[in-house]
Motif scaffolding. Structure first.
Motif, short mmCIF file in Angstrom:
data_model
loop_
_atom_site.label_atom_id
_atom_site.label_comp_id
_atom_site.label_asym_id
_atom_site.label_seq_id
_atom_site.Cartn_x
_atom_site.Cartn_y
_atom_site.Cartn_z
N ASP A 6 12.84 -10.62 23.88
CA ASP A 6 11.89 -9.66 23.31
C ASP A 6 12.16 -9.43 21.83
OD1 ASP A 6 10.80 -9.42 25.81
OD2 ASP A 6 11.79 -7.50 26.27
N GLY A 7 13.40 -9.23 21.47
CA GLY A 7 13.77 -9.02 20.06
C GLY A 7 13.47 -10.25 19.23
N LEU A 8 13.72 -11.42 19.79
CA LEU A 8 13.45 -12.67 19.08
C LEU A 8 11.96 -12.84 18.81
CD1 LEU A 8 14.66 -15.29 17.96
CD2 LEU A 8 14.29 -16.31 20.22
N LEU A 9 11.12 -12.54 19.80
CA LEU A 9 9.67 -12.63 19.61
C LEU A 9 9.18 -11.66 18.54
CD1 LEU A 9 8.27 -13.08 23.23
CD2 LEU A 9 8.26 -14.72 21.35
N ILE A 10 9.72 -10.46 18.52
CA ILE A 10 9.33 -9.47 17.51
C ILE A 10 9.74 -9.96 16.12
CG2 ILE A 10 9.80 -7.14 16.66
CD1 ILE A 10 9.83 -6.24 19.60
N LEU A 16 6.23 -14.13 10.63
CA LEU A 16 4.93 -14.77 10.41
C LEU A 16 3.99 -13.86 9.63
CD1 LEU A 16 4.32 -16.58 13.82
CD2 LEU A 16 4.72 -17.64 11.59
N ILE A 17 3.99 -12.56 9.93
CA ILE A 17 3.12 -11.62 9.22
C ILE A 17 3.53 -11.52 7.76
CG2 ILE A 17 2.51 -9.17 9.04
CD1 ILE A 17 2.54 -9.11 12.13
N VAL A 18 4.82 -11.43 7.48
CA VAL A 18 5.30 -11.38 6.10
C VAL A 18 4.95 -12.66 5.36
CG1 VAL A 18 7.39 -11.32 4.67
CG2 VAL A 18 7.11 -9.68 6.53
N TRP A 19 5.14 -13.82 6.01
CA TRP A 19 4.81 -15.11 5.39
C TRP A 19 3.31 -15.17 5.07
CZ3 TRP A 19 1.64 -18.99 7.45
CH2 TRP A 19 1.61 -20.17 6.71
N TRP A 20 2.46 -14.73 6.01
CA TRP A 20 1.02 -14.75 5.80
C TRP A 20 0.63 -13.83 4.64
CZ3 TRP A 20 -2.57 -10.75 6.33
CH2 TRP A 20 -3.90 -11.14 6.25
#
Length: 154
Positions: A6-10, A16-20
């Protein structure tokens, strides 16, 4: 208890959001001047009429027509009031873009500095990449280009 997955997925989703977001900001930062106008030129169609023929006779290429720019006006703590700003055509000549406003009998343009400022300055401020605003009168077969420049204060 939390699972390691769960922590890894978060963490992956946040990365990904920061990269985008960084990629979008970089693309916006390096966007060439006039790209907003090129998008407008691709968006609208042109109907043949006297004004289009007049503009083409004067050497302009009519790229698109009849644009509406939605705006919101907020006064104090009141809710936003919607309004719109219209211009008739987007044209180009010599690789420069111009907005076109048609001079209509029911809404005549006052050809003084203050009249032109009140009527046309919002367009120049919204589209600073434009070379000027073309005012075309199909009835009089006249085309005038209006440009604004900031002068040194006294």
């Amino acid at each position: 208890m939390e699972k390691f997955g769960d922590g890894l997925l978060i963490m992956i989703a946040a990365g990904l959001i920061v990269w985008w977001a960084i990629r979008r900001f970089d693309r916006w930062l390096h966007e060439p001047p006039g790209s907003r106008l090129r998008k407008l030129a691709q968006a609208g169609g042109v109907e043949r009429d006297d004004a289009v023929e007049l503009l083409e006779d004067q050497g302009f290429e009519v790229l698109s027509g009849k644009h509406r720019i939605p705006l919101g006006v907020v006064v104090g703590d009141e809710p936003s009031m919607p309004t719109r700003l219209y211009f008739d055509y987007l044209v180009s000549r010599d690789d420069k873009y111009y907005l076109v406003k048609l001079d209509r009998p029911r809404q005549p343009i006052l050809w003084t500095a203050s009249g032109l400022r009140e009527k046309l300055l919002p367009y120049a401020l919204l589209f600073p990449d434009c070379e000027g605003i073309v005012v075309a009168s199909a009835q009089e077969r006249q085309v005038k280009i209006v440009r604004f420049k900031v002068e040194a204060g006294e």
